[in-house]
Every structure is written in C-alpha cells, then in structure tokens.
Design a protein around this motif. Structure first.
Motif, PDB file in Angstrom:
ATOM      1  N   ASN A   1      11.411   7.787  -5.184  1.00 54.62           N
ATOM      2  CA  ASN A   1      10.289   8.347  -6.292  1.00 54.62           C
ATOM      3  C   ASN A   1      10.411   7.330  -7.492  1.00 54.62           C
ATOM      4  O   ASN A   1      11.300   6.656  -7.863  1.00 54.62           O
ATOM      5  N   LEU A   2       9.329   7.251  -8.329  1.00 58.22           N
ATOM      6  CA  LEU A   2       9.303   6.772  -9.509  1.00 58.22           C
ATOM      7  C   LEU A   2       9.769   7.441 -10.642  1.00 58.22           C
ATOM      8  O   LEU A   2       9.493   8.691 -10.734  1.00 58.22           O
ATOM      9  N   LYS A   3      10.109   6.804 -11.685  1.00 54.68           N
ATOM     10  CA  LYS A   3      10.653   7.602 -12.916  1.00 54.68           C
ATOM     11  C   LYS A   3       9.313   7.873 -13.880  1.00 54.68           C
ATOM     12  O   LYS A   3       8.811   7.071 -13.786  1.00 54.68           O
ATOM     13  N   THR A   4       9.262   9.064 -14.319  1.00 53.52           N
ATOM     14  CA  THR A   4       8.167   9.448 -15.028  1.00 53.52           C
ATOM     15  C   THR A   4       8.593   9.394 -16.329  1.00 53.52           C
ATOM     16  O   THR A   4       9.738   9.781 -16.751  1.00 53.52           O
ATOM     17  N   TYR A   5       7.318   9.272 -17.211  1.00 49.73           N
ATOM     18  CA  TYR A   5       7.905   9.568 -18.972  1.00 49.73           C
ATOM     19  C   TYR A   5       6.813  10.344 -19.508  1.00 49.73           C
ATOM     20  O   TYR A   5       5.618  10.152 -19.134  1.00 49.73           O
ATOM     21  N   PRO A   6       7.207  11.232 -20.352  1.00 48.16           N
ATOM     22  CA  PRO A   6       6.196  12.126 -21.074  1.00 48.16           C
ATOM     23  C   PRO A   6       5.099  11.266 -21.968  1.00 48.16           C
ATOM     24  O   PRO A   6       5.683  10.274 -22.588  1.00 48.16           O
ATOM     25  N   VAL A   7       3.812  11.646 -21.972  1.00 48.43           N
ATOM     26  CA  VAL A   7       2.949  11.000 -22.713  1.00 48.43           C
ATOM     27  C   VAL A   7       2.032  11.931 -23.461  1.00 48.43           C
ATOM     28  O   VAL A   7       1.991  13.334 -23.094  1.00 48.43           O
ATOM     29  N   LYS A   8       1.823  11.570 -24.798  1.00 49.65           N
ATOM     30  CA  LYS A   8       0.777  12.522 -25.517  1.00 49.65           C
ATOM     31  C   LYS A   8      -0.203  11.626 -26.078  1.00 49.65           C
ATOM     32  O   LYS A   8      -0.112  10.501 -26.536  1.00 49.65           O
ATOM     33  N   VAL A   9      -1.334  12.103 -26.303  1.00 50.87           N
ATOM     34  CA  VAL A   9      -2.420  11.524 -27.170  1.00 50.87           C
ATOM     35  C   VAL A   9      -2.475  12.331 -28.614  1.00 50.87           C
ATOM     36  O   VAL A   9      -2.673  13.314 -28.732  1.00 50.87           O
ATOM     37  N   GLU A  10      -2.419  11.630 -29.656  1.00 48.11           N
ATOM     38  CA  GLU A  10      -2.330  12.175 -30.966  1.00 48.11           C
ATOM     39  C   GLU A  10      -2.863  10.932 -31.853  1.00 48.11           C
ATOM     40  O   GLU A  10      -2.616   9.904 -31.800  1.00 48.11           O
ATOM     41  N   SER A  11      -3.832  11.498 -32.845  1.00 44.78           N
ATOM     42  CA  SER A  11      -4.319  10.678 -33.653  1.00 44.78           C
ATOM     43  C   SER A  11      -4.878   9.443 -33.084  1.00 44.78           C
ATOM     44  O   SER A  11      -4.809   8.390 -33.752  1.00 44.78           O
ATOM     45  N   GLY A  12      -5.644   9.692 -31.957  1.00 39.59           N
ATOM     46  CA  GLY A  12      -6.404   8.516 -31.359  1.00 39.59           C
ATOM     47  C   GLY A  12      -5.501   7.505 -30.886  1.00 39.59           C
ATOM     48  O   GLY A  12      -5.879   6.417 -30.323  1.00 39.59           O
TER      49      GLY A  12
ATOM     50  N   ASN B   1       0.791  -1.245   0.032  1.00 40.43           N
ATOM     51  CA  ASN B   1       0.021   0.163   0.070  1.00 40.43           C
ATOM     52  C   ASN B   1       0.748   1.393   0.081  1.00 40.43           C
ATOM     53  O   ASN B   1       0.206   2.361   0.278  1.00 40.43           O
ATOM     54  N   GLY B   2       2.021   1.256  -0.467  1.00 45.84           N
ATOM     55  CA  GLY B   2       2.802   2.375  -0.818  1.00 45.84           C
ATOM     56  C   GLY B   2       2.193   3.299  -1.779  1.00 45.84           C
ATOM     57  O   GLY B   2       1.421   2.856  -2.505  1.00 45.84           O
ATOM     58  N   ARG B   3       2.316   4.539  -1.681  1.00 46.30           N
ATOM     59  CA  ARG B   3       1.503   5.589  -2.693  1.00 46.30           C
ATOM     60  C   ARG B   3       2.570   6.287  -3.285  1.00 46.30           C
ATOM     61  O   ARG B   3       3.602   6.729  -2.832  1.00 46.30           O
ATOM     62  N   PHE B   4       2.256   6.724  -4.776  1.00 45.05           N
ATOM     63  CA  PHE B   4       3.067   7.542  -5.480  1.00 45.05           C
ATOM     64  C   PHE B   4       2.073   8.506  -6.014  1.00 45.05           C
ATOM     65  O   PHE B   4       0.922   8.187  -6.429  1.00 45.05           O
ATOM     66  N   ASP B   5       2.480   9.824  -6.406  1.00 42.96           N
ATOM     67  CA  ASP B   5       1.869  10.756  -7.318  1.00 42.96           C
ATOM     68  C   ASP B   5       2.097  10.342  -8.907  1.00 42.96           C
ATOM     69  O   ASP B   5       3.504  10.455  -9.199  1.00 42.96           O
ATOM     70  N   VAL B   6       1.202   9.770  -9.401  1.00 47.28           N
ATOM     71  CA  VAL B   6       1.546   9.418 -10.883  1.00 47.28           C
ATOM     72  C   VAL B   6       2.097  10.485 -11.784  1.00 47.28           C
ATOM     73  O   VAL B   6       2.575  10.317 -12.730  1.00 47.28           O
ATOM     74  N   THR B   7       1.562  11.853 -11.343  1.00 48.64           N
ATOM     75  CA  THR B   7       1.795  12.818 -12.183  1.00 48.64           C
ATOM     76  C   THR B   7       3.212  13.498 -12.166  1.00 48.64           C
ATOM     77  O   THR B   7       3.943  13.996 -12.965  1.00 48.64           O
ATOM     78  N   THR B   8       3.830  13.007 -11.097  1.00 45.05           N
ATOM     79  CA  THR B   8       5.458  13.453 -10.779  1.00 45.05           C
ATOM     80  C   THR B   8       6.360  12.323 -10.393  1.00 45.05           C
ATOM     81  O   THR B   8       7.459  12.459 -10.509  1.00 45.05           O
ATOM     82  N   GLY B   9       5.650  11.256  -9.937  1.00 46.45           N
ATOM     83  CA  GLY B   9       6.491   9.870  -9.669  1.00 46.45           C
ATOM     84  C   GLY B   9       6.686  10.071  -8.230  1.00 46.45           C
ATOM     85  O   GLY B   9       7.362   9.233  -7.557  1.00 46.45           O
ATOM     86  N   GLU B  10       6.646  10.989  -7.521  1.00 44.25           N
ATOM     87  CA  GLU B  10       6.851  11.457  -5.952  1.00 44.25           C
ATOM     88  C   GLU B  10       6.364  10.340  -5.083  1.00 44.25           C
ATOM     89  O   GLU B  10       5.089   9.935  -5.177  1.00 44.25           O
ATOM     90  N   ALA B  11       7.328   9.554  -4.194  1.00 42.06           N
ATOM     91  CA  ALA B  11       6.962   8.879  -3.188  1.00 42.06           C
ATOM     92  C   ALA B  11       5.964   9.564  -2.155  1.00 42.06           C
ATOM     93  O   ALA B  11       6.422  10.543  -1.706  1.00 42.06           O
TER      94      ALA B  11
END
Ligand code: FES
Length: 104
Positions: free
Chosen positions: A86-97, A68-78
């Motif tokens: 902290n978790l490593k995060t990666y840029p995401v984009k939504v394009e052409s469906g 039950n450890g928790r992370f902020d998925v927007t920043t990876g912060e523990a």
C-alpha cells in the motif's frame, strides 16, 4: 503532531487529476477527484521508483504509468498487480483557498 504544509491552490489540480508536490525529502502525489475531494499519497509507486504524478486518475484509482499497477488514492490500498504494498497517505484540507497537507 500535525505539520500542515501549504501545497497549492485547488485549481492547480484539474478535476480527476494528480500533481507532484515535493517538500524537503518528501515527494507526494496530490489528487483532486471528480467530486472535488483532495487526497495525498506518497509520490512514488511501491513497485518501482516511478512517480505516480505521471499516472492516470480514474474515479478514486491512480494507475501507475509504468506497469499499470493501481491504488485507491483515498486509502492508499494496492488494488491491482503488480503492486501489493500500500501507499502511505496524508491528511489533506482545503482552507482559505489553499490545499494543505499534513506531513506529521
Ligand atoms: S512501477 Fe508502478 S506498477 Fe510497476
């Protein structure tokens, strides 16, 4: 350097949910929040080798299924014991469906 990878369709992830996405040697967790924003983090919890895609998304928090450890998925912060790395995060984009993740 960017390396955008086609990961899935937006509707492959339910609102306020998470899926696993593996590409080569990288395993990610892909999140869709209630407000339809998408995020990506390393898939494995930084506490032990448990995949977060089996966890619970609450708002912008992922709760690890094991301890039950928790992370902020927007920043990876523990955000809560026992996780402190902290978790490593990666840029995401939504394009052409499609949802793309930048693996760098
Ligand atoms: S394995 Fe995730 S909190 Fe322990």
């Amino acid at each position: 350097m960017t390396n955008w990878i086609d990961a899935c369709a937006p509707d492959d992830i339910d609102e306020e949910d998470v899926i696993r996405f593996d590409h080569g040697t990288v395993s990610l967790a892909l999140y869709r929040l209630e407000d339809d924003r998408f995020f990506a983090t390393d898939g494995f919890c930084t506490h032990e080798q448990v995949h977060l895609s089996n966890g619970l998304v609450m708002g912008k928090i992922i709760e690890c299924p094991k301890h039950n450890g928790r992370f902020d998925v927007t920043t990876g912060e523990a955000k809560g014991a026992p996780v402190c790395v902290n978790l490593k995060t990666y840029p995401v984009k939504v394009e052409s469906g499609r949802v793309f993740v930048d693996l760098g």
